[in-house]
Design an enzyme around this catalytic site. Structure first.
Site, PDB file in Angstrom:
ATOM      1  N   HIS A  62       0.849  -1.187   0.000  1.00  0.00           N
ATOM      2  CA  HIS A  62       0.000   0.000   0.000  1.00  0.00           C
ATOM      3  C   HIS A  62       0.889   1.243   0.000  1.00  0.00           C
ATOM      4  O   HIS A  62       1.838   1.343   0.784  1.00  0.00           O
ATOM      5  CB  HIS A  62      -0.920   0.001   1.225  1.00  0.00           C
ATOM      6  CG  HIS A  62      -2.007  -1.026   1.160  1.00  0.00           C
ATOM      7  ND1 HIS A  62      -3.002  -0.982   0.211  1.00  0.00           N
ATOM      8  CD2 HIS A  62      -2.272  -2.108   1.926  1.00  0.00           C
ATOM      9  CE1 HIS A  62      -3.827  -2.004   0.392  1.00  0.00           C
ATOM     10  NE2 HIS A  62      -3.408  -2.700   1.419  1.00  0.00           N
ATOM     11  N   PHE A 250     -11.400  -7.428  12.627  1.00  0.00           N
ATOM     12  CA  PHE A 250     -11.459  -6.152  13.338  1.00  0.00           C
ATOM     13  C   PHE A 250     -12.810  -5.501  13.079  1.00  0.00           C
ATOM     14  O   PHE A 250     -13.065  -4.982  11.988  1.00  0.00           O
ATOM     15  CB  PHE A 250     -10.307  -5.251  12.876  1.00  0.00           C
ATOM     16  CG  PHE A 250      -9.034  -6.045  12.678  1.00  0.00           C
ATOM     17  CD1 PHE A 250      -8.449  -6.704  13.746  1.00  0.00           C
ATOM     18  CD2 PHE A 250      -8.467  -6.171  11.424  1.00  0.00           C
ATOM     19  CE1 PHE A 250      -7.305  -7.468  13.567  1.00  0.00           C
ATOM     20  CE2 PHE A 250      -7.323  -6.930  11.239  1.00  0.00           C
ATOM     21  CZ  PHE A 250      -6.743  -7.576  12.307  1.00  0.00           C
ATOM     22  N   ASP A 252     -15.341  -3.209  12.501  1.00  0.00           N
ATOM     23  CA  ASP A 252     -15.545  -1.801  12.208  1.00  0.00           C
ATOM     24  C   ASP A 252     -16.879  -1.610  11.500  1.00  0.00           C
ATOM     25  O   ASP A 252     -17.818  -2.361  11.752  1.00  0.00           O
ATOM     26  CB  ASP A 252     -14.375  -1.274  11.374  1.00  0.00           C
ATOM     27  CG  ASP A 252     -14.252  -1.979  10.009  1.00  0.00           C
ATOM     28  OD1 ASP A 252     -15.040  -2.910   9.741  1.00  0.00           O
ATOM     29  OD2 ASP A 252     -13.381  -1.583   9.221  1.00  0.00           O
ATOM     30  N   ASP A 328      -9.543 -10.455   6.935  1.00  0.00           N
ATOM     31  CA  ASP A 328     -10.078  -9.117   7.210  1.00  0.00           C
ATOM     32  C   ASP A 328      -9.412  -8.088   6.305  1.00  0.00           C
ATOM     33  O   ASP A 328     -10.094  -7.250   5.688  1.00  0.00           O
ATOM     34  CB  ASP A 328      -9.848  -8.744   8.676  1.00  0.00           C
ATOM     35  CG  ASP A 328     -10.342  -7.347   9.011  1.00  0.00           C
ATOM     36  OD1 ASP A 328      -9.665  -6.367   8.623  1.00  0.00           O
ATOM     37  OD2 ASP A 328     -11.394  -7.217   9.669  1.00  0.00           O
ATOM     38  N   ASP A 333      -9.906  -4.301   1.902  1.00  0.00           N
ATOM     39  CA  ASP A 333      -9.410  -3.790   0.619  1.00  0.00           C
ATOM     40  C   ASP A 333     -10.464  -3.951  -0.467  1.00  0.00           C
ATOM     41  O   ASP A 333     -10.706  -3.037  -1.269  1.00  0.00           O
ATOM     42  CB  ASP A 333      -8.134  -4.536   0.194  1.00  0.00           C
ATOM     43  CG  ASP A 333      -6.902  -4.083   0.958  1.00  0.00           C
ATOM     44  OD1 ASP A 333      -6.969  -3.050   1.650  1.00  0.00           O
ATOM     45  OD2 ASP A 333      -5.856  -4.774   0.867  1.00  0.00           O
TER      46      ASP A 333
END
Length: 354
Positions: A62, A250, A252, A328, A333
């Protein structure tokens, strides 16, 4: 929290987040995990991951992530995940908070990376605990300048971010000799020990709630902090954890959005109506906890199915390692690069935890 299950992997897990995810999924009223959706999504995700040859090495690819893994990189990752929360905006397009950096417009998580990279390039050691812990070094107003926007909207929860920076800097100086590296070393290559150290010492990482009278833990930022270190260091040196597979996804707002698009989770009519109308869900509310908790367990189920496919596939070397972290990262992505997914309803919660 009692777990009525014969699931050996769950019972043997040392991570309370996984157990909370299972508990939430079994007590969920408005969010449902689809077995058919798990199977279908596992097929498509597996094929896409093979094509991209997804691994820990992808993290450094990235543009805004560090390319060198050293102790200064740990400082960078710690600052990023200290502030890795609440990027969604009520504004659209050109009005939302964004950073113009190296000729590109950065929004969401990438705007935070751009902010930190820009500050360092300008000579502000914003990732150095001895610097940001003291107002005599950098005032709150100076921190606000670090986060200056390229649009009319400032980054959400800026005052809370400043508070997180000050608290973390103080803890690092008083308990860990001014470096998160010492916290990692104290964990002795155990991500579960490191998770406990983070939660016990840094209040802003204590991502917990109550469901049906039971405490549930979600620990999004604490876990992604560990995962980012592991991925950046490719599981070596400061990134070596013998129990890394204990980490869950995670929880979110972006990954649940992708899971919904993939048919892995579904919402009741009432909840979907609330999401479509952008109704704010308070942090710790039942609906918010259900979305996040079911996402944790859904990704665990996806991981298990894909792992079986890898074992049966002669081309399994195309994915050198698969755990909830890798899955994840890939789903996140996939979501952020797909406008169709980004335009789907997602839950809106203003919180420092994600």
């Amino acid at each position: 929290m009692e777990l009525s299950t014969n699931d050996k992997e769950l019972q043997n897990s040392l991570n309370p987040v996984l157990k909370s995810g299972y508990f939430i999924s079994k007590n969920s009223l408005d969010v449902t995990i689809s077995s058919e959706g798990i199977e279908n999504a596992s097929n498509s995700l597996y094929e896409m991951m093979k094509i991209k040859k997804y691994s820990t090495l992808t993290w450094k690819q990235h543009d805004l992530h560090p390319k060198i893994a050293n102790e200064k990189t740990i400082d960078w990752i710690f600052m990023i995940d200290l502030l890795n929360f609440s990027f969604w905006s009520e504004k659209d397009g050109s009005e939302r908070f964004a950073i113009l950096y190296e000729g590109k417009k950065c929004v969401g998580y990438w705007s935070l990376c751009a902010v930190i990279n820009r500050a360092i390039e300008e000579g502000t050691p914003i990732t150095t605990p001895s610097y940001y812990s003291s107002e005599s070094n950098i005032s709150d107003q100076d921190i606000r300048h670090v986060f200056r926007s390229s649009t009319q909207e400032e980054i959400p929860l800026l005052n809370e971010r400043i508070k997180c920076i000050r608290e973390a800097g103080k803890v690092l100086m008083e308990k860990f000799e001014g470096s998160f590296v010492n916290c990692i070393k104290k964990a002795n290559k155990s991500c579960m020990k490191l998770l406990n150290l983070i939660i016990e010492n840094f209040n802003s990482f204590k991502d917990e709630a109550i469901l049906n009278g039971e405490k549930v833990v979600l620990y999004k930022r604490a876990q992604i902090l560990i995962a980012d270190i592991w991925a950046c260091f490719d599981g070596k040196g400061l990134g070596e954890f013998h129990d890394i597979d204990e980490i869950t996804m995670f929880a979110d707002y972006r990954v649940p959005q992708a899971l919904y698009s993939l048919g892995v989770i579904s919402y009741s009519k009432n909840l979907l109506k609330m999401l479509e109308s952008a109704t704010l869900l308070p942090n710790g509310s039942r609906l918010e906890v259900e979305i996040r908790g079911c996402s944790i367990w859904a990704v665990e189920l996806l991981k298990r199915v894909i792992q079986k496919k890898i074992e049966q596939d002669k081309e399994h070397e195309a994915i050198p390692i698969l755990n909830a972290i890798i899955l994840d990262f890939f789903i996140w992505d996939f979501a952020t690069e797909n406008d169709e997914i980004l335009n789907l309803p997602f839950h809106r919660t203003r919180s420092i935890y994600y």
